[in-house]
Design a protein around this motif. Structure first.
Motif, PDB file in Angstrom:
ATOM      1  N   ALA A 102       0.809  -1.217   0.000  1.00  0.00           N
ATOM      2  CA  ALA A 102       0.000   0.000   0.000  1.00  0.00           C
ATOM      3  C   ALA A 102       0.843   1.269   0.000  1.00  0.00           C
ATOM      4  O   ALA A 102       0.456   2.280  -0.599  1.00  0.00           O
ATOM      5  N   PHE A 103       2.012   1.232   0.654  1.00  0.00           N
ATOM      6  CA  PHE A 103       2.755   2.469   0.908  1.00  0.00           C
ATOM      7  C   PHE A 103       4.074   2.586   0.157  1.00  0.00           C
ATOM      8  O   PHE A 103       4.834   3.523   0.373  1.00  0.00           O
ATOM      9  N   THR A 104       4.356   1.614  -0.723  1.00  0.00           N
ATOM     10  CA  THR A 104       5.543   1.729  -1.581  1.00  0.00           C
ATOM     11  C   THR A 104       5.153   1.407  -3.015  1.00  0.00           C
ATOM     12  O   THR A 104       4.248   0.597  -3.254  1.00  0.00           O
ATOM     13  N   ASN A 105       5.842   2.035  -3.950  1.00  0.00           N
ATOM     14  CA  ASN A 105       5.682   1.708  -5.358  1.00  0.00           C
ATOM     15  C   ASN A 105       6.747   0.697  -5.767  1.00  0.00           C
ATOM     16  O   ASN A 105       7.693   0.433  -5.026  1.00  0.00           O
ATOM     17  N   ILE A 106       6.631   0.191  -6.977  1.00  0.00           N
ATOM     18  CA  ILE A 106       7.507  -0.884  -7.435  1.00  0.00           C
ATOM     19  C   ILE A 106       8.979  -0.462  -7.464  1.00  0.00           C
ATOM     20  O   ILE A 106       9.873  -1.278  -7.308  1.00  0.00           O
ATOM     21  N   ALA A 123       8.122  -9.780   3.185  1.00  0.00           N
ATOM     22  CA  ALA A 123       7.084  -8.890   2.667  1.00  0.00           C
ATOM     23  C   ALA A 123       7.577  -8.090   1.463  1.00  0.00           C
ATOM     24  O   ALA A 123       6.857  -7.932   0.472  1.00  0.00           O
ATOM     25  N   ALA A 124       8.802  -7.576   1.540  1.00  0.00           N
ATOM     26  CA  ALA A 124       9.363  -6.808   0.421  1.00  0.00           C
ATOM     27  C   ALA A 124       9.604  -7.714  -0.790  1.00  0.00           C
ATOM     28  O   ALA A 124       9.309  -7.334  -1.929  1.00  0.00           O
ATOM     29  N   LYS A 125      10.111  -8.916  -0.542  1.00  0.00           N
ATOM     30  CA  LYS A 125      10.385  -9.845  -1.644  1.00  0.00           C
ATOM     31  C   LYS A 125       9.091 -10.242  -2.359  1.00  0.00           C
ATOM     32  O   LYS A 125       9.019 -10.272  -3.588  1.00  0.00           O
ATOM     33  N   LEU A 126       8.068 -10.552  -1.598  1.00  0.00           N
ATOM     34  CA  LEU A 126       6.799 -10.973  -2.182  1.00  0.00           C
ATOM     35  C   LEU A 126       6.151  -9.867  -2.998  1.00  0.00           C
ATOM     36  O   LEU A 126       5.429 -10.129  -3.966  1.00  0.00           O
ATOM     37  N   ALA A 127       6.390  -8.615  -2.598  1.00  0.00           N
ATOM     38  CA  ALA A 127       5.819  -7.470  -3.316  1.00  0.00           C
ATOM     39  C   ALA A 127       6.746  -6.955  -4.411  1.00  0.00           C
ATOM     40  O   ALA A 127       6.436  -5.956  -5.062  1.00  0.00           O
ATOM     41  N   ASN A 128       7.884  -7.625  -4.587  1.00  0.00           N
ATOM     42  CA  ASN A 128       8.880  -7.211  -5.580  1.00  0.00           C
ATOM     43  C   ASN A 128       9.379  -5.790  -5.314  1.00  0.00           C
ATOM     44  O   ASN A 128       9.534  -4.983  -6.232  1.00  0.00           O
ATOM     45  N   ARG A 129       9.627  -5.499  -4.046  1.00  0.00           N
ATOM     46  CA  ARG A 129      10.170  -4.207  -3.645  1.00  0.00           C
ATOM     47  C   ARG A 129      11.628  -4.370  -3.219  1.00  0.00           C
ATOM     48  O   ARG A 129      12.029  -5.429  -2.722  1.00  0.00           O
ATOM     49  N   GLY A 130      12.402  -3.322  -3.387  1.00  0.00           N
ATOM     50  CA  GLY A 130      13.761  -3.327  -2.882  1.00  0.00           C
ATOM     51  C   GLY A 130      13.774  -3.220  -1.369  1.00  0.00           C
ATOM     52  O   GLY A 130      12.808  -2.767  -0.751  1.00  0.00           O
ATOM     53  N   GLN A 131      14.888  -3.635  -0.772  1.00  0.00           N
ATOM     54  CA  GLN A 131      14.984  -3.641   0.686  1.00  0.00           C
ATOM     55  C   GLN A 131      16.362  -3.172   1.128  1.00  0.00           C
ATOM     56  O   GLN A 131      17.380  -3.663   0.635  1.00  0.00           O
ATOM     57  N   LEU A 132      16.374  -2.219   2.028  1.00  0.00           N
ATOM     58  CA  LEU A 132      17.620  -1.743   2.627  1.00  0.00           C
ATOM     59  C   LEU A 132      17.704  -2.320   4.032  1.00  0.00           C
ATOM     60  O   LEU A 132      16.920  -1.954   4.911  1.00  0.00           O
ATOM     61  N   ASN A 133      18.630  -3.246   4.236  1.00  0.00           N
ATOM     62  CA  ASN A 133      18.792  -3.883   5.535  1.00  0.00           C
ATOM     63  C   ASN A 133      19.768  -3.096   6.400  1.00  0.00           C
ATOM     64  O   ASN A 133      20.896  -2.828   5.985  1.00  0.00           O
ATOM     65  N   LYS A 153      23.486   4.913   4.254  1.00  0.00           N
ATOM     66  CA  LYS A 153      23.077   4.055   3.145  1.00  0.00           C
ATOM     67  C   LYS A 153      21.786   4.509   2.454  1.00  0.00           C
ATOM     68  O   LYS A 153      21.476   4.053   1.355  1.00  0.00           O
ATOM     69  N   ILE A 154      21.040   5.385   3.091  1.00  0.00           N
ATOM     70  CA  ILE A 154      19.734   5.744   2.555  1.00  0.00           C
ATOM     71  C   ILE A 154      19.872   6.564   1.276  1.00  0.00           C
ATOM     72  O   ILE A 154      20.796   7.357   1.117  1.00  0.00           O
ATOM     73  N   SER A 155      18.955   6.317   0.343  1.00  0.00           N
ATOM     74  CA  SER A 155      18.914   7.088  -0.903  1.00  0.00           C
ATOM     75  C   SER A 155      17.573   7.816  -0.933  1.00  0.00           C
ATOM     76  O   SER A 155      16.961   8.036   0.100  1.00  0.00           O
ATOM     77  N   ASN A 156      17.104   8.178  -2.097  1.00  0.00           N
ATOM     78  CA  ASN A 156      15.795   8.832  -2.173  1.00  0.00           C
ATOM     79  C   ASN A 156      14.690   7.856  -2.580  1.00  0.00           C
ATOM     80  O   ASN A 156      13.588   8.263  -2.930  1.00  0.00           O
ATOM     81  N   LYS A 157      15.008   6.550  -2.491  1.00  0.00           N
ATOM     82  CA  LYS A 157      14.039   5.543  -2.911  1.00  0.00           C
ATOM     83  C   LYS A 157      13.255   4.929  -1.744  1.00  0.00           C
ATOM     84  O   LYS A 157      12.292   4.201  -1.962  1.00  0.00           O
ATOM     85  N   GLU A 158      13.692   5.179  -0.515  1.00  0.00           N
ATOM     86  CA  GLU A 158      13.059   4.556   0.645  1.00  0.00           C
ATOM     87  C   GLU A 158      11.751   5.278   0.996  1.00  0.00           C
ATOM     88  O   GLU A 158      11.699   6.501   0.996  1.00  0.00           O
ATOM     89  N   ARG A 159      10.749   4.478   1.315  1.00  0.00           N
ATOM     90  CA  ARG A 159       9.451   5.064   1.653  1.00  0.00           C
ATOM     91  C   ARG A 159       8.900   4.559   2.982  1.00  0.00           C
ATOM     92  O   ARG A 159       8.144   5.239   3.641  1.00  0.00           O
TER      93      ARG A 159
END
Length: 381
Positions: A102-106, A123-133, A153-159
């Motif tokens: 709901a709260f992240t785009n692809i 959850a991120a893998k199943l939704a095909n989202r990137g993940q910053l560990n 490590k954060i970029s402008n892609k994290e939501r």
């Protein structure tokens, strides 16, 4: 009122996923996070009363459960909720997955501290989202989030920032100042915070208080989704009843839209059980915490008496996160199974140098497990 948690209830020949994993094997299951304790009588009585009615048609809006939960949370954490903020779900895991979708785009990423409860990572893998560990670090004998690494490590892609408080598997209860720092980090990086607080009732460390993330201030409330459930505290995980607290109307609408037609309503029996737990289960829960505290202390003492193991005493939960890195074993899970111990693999949580030990069991079971652990380490040496 006296409650007995020493009762050995046979679970090997029923429908327990925990015990059936090692069916017909002499292995003590100490893995998945349910306990071996009979649920409080108030829940059993409530279920029996509902079953005796004999009709199980579609249920109405769970307004009674919502009212009971709001009152429970206000008394426990002084957090005043509005009924419209509440979304009732059949489990926290479905809520985690809904939040990511709901709260992240692809093309956006999720920030996930590790080690952490496996469904967070999945959850991120199943939704095909990137993940910053972001790794947790050991600071003053507590596993805490390393925000300095996150900032680097954060970029402008994290939501979305995924939190687990109390932390599973580390057992940390985040302090008020730590939560404020996490909020500041979320504000600086325009993050929504998804906070799994399913273990918030199981605070073992004296003079330690759980603070819901969304209760910090209005900004925290408006940028957060908080999950709670009676499932771990009252050993009713198999029934499935959880709450999502979403004060922000826009976030709530997004969450509900993604849920529509996919995640069902909570079934009638689960709802009845949750109502009874939050309304009448407090004395039982207090006794359970006292019992678990003794189990925790025994486990911590014994584990730390071995030169090859170490364990931080968890402030909450019934889960011990044990450092086995000195053993230099390629597959720790299989090694300990040879000696009759069925632990959770640390790899599932993001670190193969650990195993997770579920001490939500009778004292007899715990003592037998510790005997076997001693033999396993002696054989290794």
């Amino acid at each position: 009122m006296i409650f007995s948690f020493d009762q050995q209830i046979e679970r090997r020949y029923g429908d327990s996923i925990k015990w059936n994993k090692y069916k017909n094997k002499d292995i003590i299951p100490l893995w998945v996070a349910d306990t071996d304790f009979k649920s409080p009588q108030c829940i059993i009585d409530a279920i029996n009363a509902r079953v005796s009615h004999g009709i199980f048609g579609y249920g109405d809006t769970p307004s009674l459960l919502v009212d009971i939960f709001i009152n429970y949370l206000y008394k426990k954490f002084n957090w005043k909720l509005k009924p419209e903020w509440i979304v009732v779900l059949p489990g926290v895991v479905s809520g985690l997955n809904l939040s990511v979708r709901a709260f992240t785009n692809i093309n956006e990423r999720v920030i996930t501290p590790i080690p952490i409860y496996p469904p967070f990572r999945n959850a991120a893998k199943l939704a095909n989202r990137g993940q910053l560990n972001i790794p947790l670090i050991l600071k003053n004998n507590r596993w805490v989030l390393n925000l300095e690494i996150a900032r680097d490590k954060i970029s402008n892609k994290e939501r979305l920032l995924m939190l687990c408080n109390p932390q599973n598997p580390g057992g940390t209860v985040y302090k008020l100042q730590e939560l404020k720092e996490q909020l500041s980090f979320a504000q600086q990086n325009n993050l929504i915070v998804c906070s799994d607080e399913i273990h918030c009732d199981l605070i073992l460390e004296p003079n330690t208080e759980h603070v819901p993330f969304g209760s910090l201030n209005e900004d925290a409330a408006q940028r957060s989704i908080t999950f709670m459930s009676p499932s771990k505290s009252f050993n009713i995980a198999g029934l499935g009843a959880s709450i999502a607290i979403i004060p922000n109307k826009i976030l709530r609408k997004k969450f509900m839209r993604i849920r529509q037609g996919i995640v069902p309503e909570v079934n009638l029996i689960a709802r009845v059980a949750a109502e009874a737990a939050w309304l009448k289960g407090n004395k039982w829960l207090h006794s359970l915490i006292n019992y678990l505290r003794i189990n925790r202390d025994l486990l911590s003492y014994q584990v730390n008496s071995f030169t090859s193991l170490s364990m931080v005493s968890p402030e909450a939960t019934y889960l011990g996160w044990i450092d086995i890195s000195n053993l230099n074993i390629n597959n720790p899970k299989l090694y300990f199974e040879k000696y009759g111990l069925g632990f959770s693999s640390g790899m599932d949580f993001g670190d193969n140098n650990f195993i997770r030990f579920n001490f939500g069991c009778t004292r007899h079971t715990l003592e037998e497990a510790l005997k076997r652990l001693k033999v396993a380490l002696k054989k290794y040496n």
